[in-house]
Design a protein around this motif. Structure first.
Motif, PDB file in Angstrom:
ATOM      1  N   TYR A  90      33.746  39.716  34.190  1.00 14.46           N
ATOM      2  CA  TYR A  90      34.221  39.434  35.542  1.00 14.46           C
ATOM      3  C   TYR A  90      34.637  37.966  35.579  1.00 14.46           C
ATOM      4  N   VAL A  91      35.850  37.720  36.040  1.00 10.78           N
ATOM      5  CA  VAL A  91      36.356  36.345  36.108  1.00 10.78           C
ATOM      6  C   VAL A  91      36.824  36.044  37.526  1.00 10.78           C
ATOM      7  N   ASN A  92      36.391  34.903  38.072  1.00  7.35           N
ATOM      8  CA  ASN A  92      36.909  34.444  39.357  1.00  7.35           C
ATOM      9  C   ASN A  92      37.600  33.108  39.102  1.00  7.35           C
ATOM     10  N   VAL A  93      38.919  33.109  39.223  1.00  8.39           N
ATOM     11  CA  VAL A  93      39.675  31.918  38.819  1.00  8.39           C
ATOM     12  C   VAL A  93      39.530  30.778  39.825  1.00  8.39           C
ATOM     13  N   VAL A  94      39.235  31.108  41.075  1.00  9.54           N
ATOM     14  CA  VAL A  94      39.108  30.066  42.098  1.00  9.54           C
ATOM     15  C   VAL A  94      37.738  29.399  41.998  1.00  9.54           C
TER      16      VAL A  94
END
Ligand code: SAH
Length: 400
Positions: free
Chosen positions: A199-203
């Motif tokens: 899971y990646v959250n770029v913000v």
């Protein structure tokens, strides 16, 4: 000879040498004078002291690098010029198989100087493209870059986020840089790395969201993990932990000082189907954990700390940090253990890191040999002419 309307940067006698060897940085001490009113981020034309053309670059008054060269050719740096450069970078990633819908859909699309973009990186997260400018010149072109990426990637791009608020140097009088979406608004995504889900959250995530550069090293670790008791220090999103579990580790302990990182690590363990029985994640300080760790508990340890040296003038301190954590791990790892140890500080070169690890080995009084010498993967290319681009260093050690 082409005439440019850009401000002219004239170098001191002899300072053209590194540019003739295609090195893209001009340090402030190399500049004799600037003709015209150059402002941060502007294109400048660079000449030697005898007025011979050397190339074009982005000007940046603040900081030690005054000009970052983006071409050594007499060309017009128009939209078509940049589009060709972006196309070349994307073609390489396509050729390497990162954009073909396989079991890896996360990669670096542009790696600064390695792709001819000094001061700019761009990462790809299964559709979300993240820009990060480290110079005002690159920052000012990002809207154009976003359009070009959409043309080139088509439906393979679902959002473009610019995350440059902390990385573009300040310029007096210029508006503050704020991170923002240049296309779409999607901030999070599940990505695939060798079939593992993350899971990646770029913000909200660190850097551009995830540490893509350890992909191949995580893959190698999974091949060493079968039946081992693994400790993953500085785990961030738990990339090495998931790789170890995938490789058949008996148990994995993940450590990071950030609770957010620990929550992400647990989440990533879960989405890959590894239950809490085999995976423990602890939010604590790595130095303390290593110092208190009971001997022989682990037989596979990963040390992947943040960059201890952000500048060359603090390398001594950084070397001490690397020596300290490596020594602690070496003293306590079980006989026959494997240690994956890394440094991502650009200011610490391969040899210096190796010396720090050798010093730790001596202090730990263990017999130690090198099994692998690791670096960054092929989507983080290093320009032949810019050796500083090689920033990730790793050693896989066998501790008897
Ligand atoms: N191995 C990771 C990347 C590590 S980044 C991966 O493969 O993705 C470095 C991590 O070290 C960050 O998550 C940061 O929160 C953590 N960190 C920094 N200082 C620390 C300390 N003193 N103790 C424990 N963790 C620390």
């Amino acid at each position: 000879m082409r005439q440019y309307n850009y401000p002219k940067v004239i170098l001191k006698t002899g300072k053209e040498r590194s540019l003739l060897r295609l090195h893209p940085w001009i340090f402030s001490g190399a500049v004799k004078n600037v003709i015209g009113n150059a402002i941060d981020g502007e294109n400048v034309a660079v000449y030697d002291s005898k007025n011979a053309f050397l190339g074009l670059g982005h000007y940046q008054k603040n900081g030690s690098i005054t000009v970052r060269m983006f071409t050594f050719d007499e060309v017009e740096p128009d939209r078509e010029f940049w589009k060709q450069k972006i196309q070349n970078a994307v073609n390489l990633r396509r050729a390497l198989g990162y954009l073909d819908g396989g079991d890896t859909n996360v990669c670096r699309l542009i790696h600064g100087e390695g792709d001819g973009f000094p001061g700019f990186i761009c990462d790809y997260y299964n559709g979300i493209v993240v820009f990060q400018a480290h110079s005002r010149g690159m920052y000012l072109q990002e809207e154009m870059f976003a359009e070009i990426f959409r043309e080139i990637l088509g439906s393979q791009v679902t959002a473009i986020y610019d995350k440059s608020d902390k990385t573009v140097p300040k310029t007096d009088g210029a508006p503050a840089v704020e991170s923002r979406f240049l296309f779409g608004s999607e901030a999070e995504k599940e990505v695939l790395e060798y079939g593992m889900k993350f899971y990646v959250n770029v913000v909200e995530g660190q850097k551009t969201g995830y540490f893509i550069d350890q992909r191949e090293n995580r893959h190698l670790l999974s091949q060493y993990s079968k039946g081992r008791t693994v400790l993953n220090m500085f785990c961030y999103t738990g990339g090495f932990s998931v790789a170890a579990l995938k490789g058949g580790a008996g148990s994995v302990t993940s450590v990071d000082s950030s609770q957010t990182a620990i929550d992400l690590t647990v989440r990533n363990g879960d989405i890959n189907g590894f239950n809490a029985g085999v995976h423990q994640a602890i939010a604590t300080d790595a130095f303390e954990y290593l110092d208190k760790m009971e001997p022989n508990k682990y037989d596979l340890i990963v040390l992947d700390p943040p960059a201890f040296a952000k500048h060359v003038n603090v390398t001594n301190q950084a070397v001490k940090g690397y020596t300290r954590i490596n020594r602690a791990a070496m003293e306590r790892i079980a006989p026959g253990g494997i240690l994956f140890t890394f440094s991502c500080s650009q200011a610490i070169d391969k040899q210096t890191f190796r010396m720090a690890v050798m010093e730790a080995s001596l202090q730990a009084k263990r017999k130690i040999s090198i099994l692998h010498q690791l670096t960054q993967p092929n989507d983080h290319p290093i320009s032949m002419y810019h050796p500083e681009g090689e920033y990730l260093k790793g050693l896989v050690l066998y501790v008897e």
